[in-house]
Scaffold this active site. Structure first.
Site, PDB file in Angstrom:
ATOM      1  N   LYS A   9      65.002 -13.654 -63.999  1.00 14.05           N
ATOM      2  CA  LYS A   9      63.981 -14.489 -63.358  1.00 14.05           C
ATOM      3  C   LYS A   9      62.682 -13.698 -63.087  1.00 14.05           C
ATOM      4  CE  LYS A   9      67.318 -17.639 -61.187  1.00 14.05           C
ATOM      5  NZ  LYS A   9      67.600 -18.432 -59.978  1.00 14.05           N
ATOM      6  N   TYR A  49      66.334 -27.383 -64.896  1.00 14.54           N
ATOM      7  CA  TYR A  49      67.046 -27.502 -63.615  1.00 14.54           C
ATOM      8  C   TYR A  49      67.189 -28.959 -63.172  1.00 14.54           C
ATOM      9  CZ  TYR A  49      67.199 -22.467 -62.603  1.00 14.54           C
ATOM     10  OH  TYR A  49      67.482 -21.120 -62.609  1.00 14.54           O
ATOM     11  N   ASN A 112      66.377 -14.585 -56.825  1.00 12.08           N
ATOM     12  CA  ASN A 112      67.715 -13.975 -56.916  1.00 12.08           C
ATOM     13  C   ASN A 112      67.999 -13.332 -58.271  1.00 12.08           C
ATOM     14  OD1 ASN A 112      68.115 -16.337 -58.325  1.00 12.08           O
ATOM     15  ND2 ASN A 112      70.004 -16.904 -57.281  1.00 12.08           N
ATOM     16  N   HIS A 115      69.867 -15.933 -63.510  1.00  2.45           N
ATOM     17  CA  HIS A 115      70.632 -17.187 -63.600  1.00  2.45           C
ATOM     18  C   HIS A 115      71.677 -16.983 -64.687  1.00  2.45           C
ATOM     19  CE1 HIS A 115      71.633 -21.425 -64.253  1.00  2.45           C
ATOM     20  NE2 HIS A 115      71.580 -21.127 -65.540  1.00  2.45           N
ATOM     21  N   GLU A 126      72.595 -25.112 -72.146  1.00  2.00           N
ATOM     22  CA  GLU A 126      71.505 -24.203 -71.767  1.00  2.00           C
ATOM     23  C   GLU A 126      71.068 -23.324 -72.947  1.00  2.00           C
ATOM     24  OE1 GLU A 126      72.739 -22.169 -68.186  1.00  2.00           O
ATOM     25  OE2 GLU A 126      72.602 -24.009 -67.005  1.00  2.00           O
TER      26      GLU A 126
END
Ligand code: CMP
Length: 137
Positions: A9, A49, A112, A115, A126
């Site tokens: 990310k 998302y 975070n 993913h 995905e």
């Protein structure tokens, strides 16, 4: 042999720890079958998302994911989906086990670091979101 999708990310890309995170995957026996650095558009982040569209954190999640480039990869290996999730640690870095990617590189539940697909069905969806089959080898 399984395949799963990883996203490094914007927070981790900005910290310049892409290589350190990819090394965790390779050291654990996962192979990088495809990888690229991209800037997500708002529409792409919202579509990726979409499953979280009704959650209260959706707006912040999308803002964060378009705040800078990400590195998306297809990881391949035995139990790749579960292995990647074990390497990542808990979604909230404050709850992530020591030695996991999120414990070592992440700051908050939004920023975070990574993913990873949470099921084989989602992994396939995905992976197809970001990569053509011809680019996975
Ligand atoms: P990720 O695995 O990319 O999937 C959805 C993301 O939403 C998640 O990691 C977090 O970064 C973010 N998020 C923010 N708040 C929450 C929350 N309360 N529960 C789950 N995910 C959250």
């Amino acid at each position: 042999m399984e395949q799963t999708l990883s996203i490094i990310k914007p927070d981790a890309v900005a910290k310049n720890v892409v290589g350190k995170i990819l090394d965790r995957f390779e050291t654990a026996g996962l192979r990088i079958a495809a990888t690229k650095k991209i800037q997500l558009s708002r529409a792409e982040a919202e579509a990726f998302y979409a499953v979280h569209a009704q959650r209260p954190f959706f707006g912040e999640l999308v803002e964060f994911m378009i705040s800078g480039p990400v590195v998306v990869s297809v990881l391949e290996g035995e139990n790749a989906m579960t292995k990647n999730r074990d390497l990542m640690g808990a979604t909230n870095p404050k709850e992530a086990e020591a030695g996991t990617i999120r414990a070592d590189f992440a700051e908050s539940i939004d920023a975070n670091a990574v993913h990873g697909s949470d099921s084989l069905e989602n992994a396939s969806i995905e992976i197809n979101f970001f990569f053509a089959q011809k680019d996975i080898c």
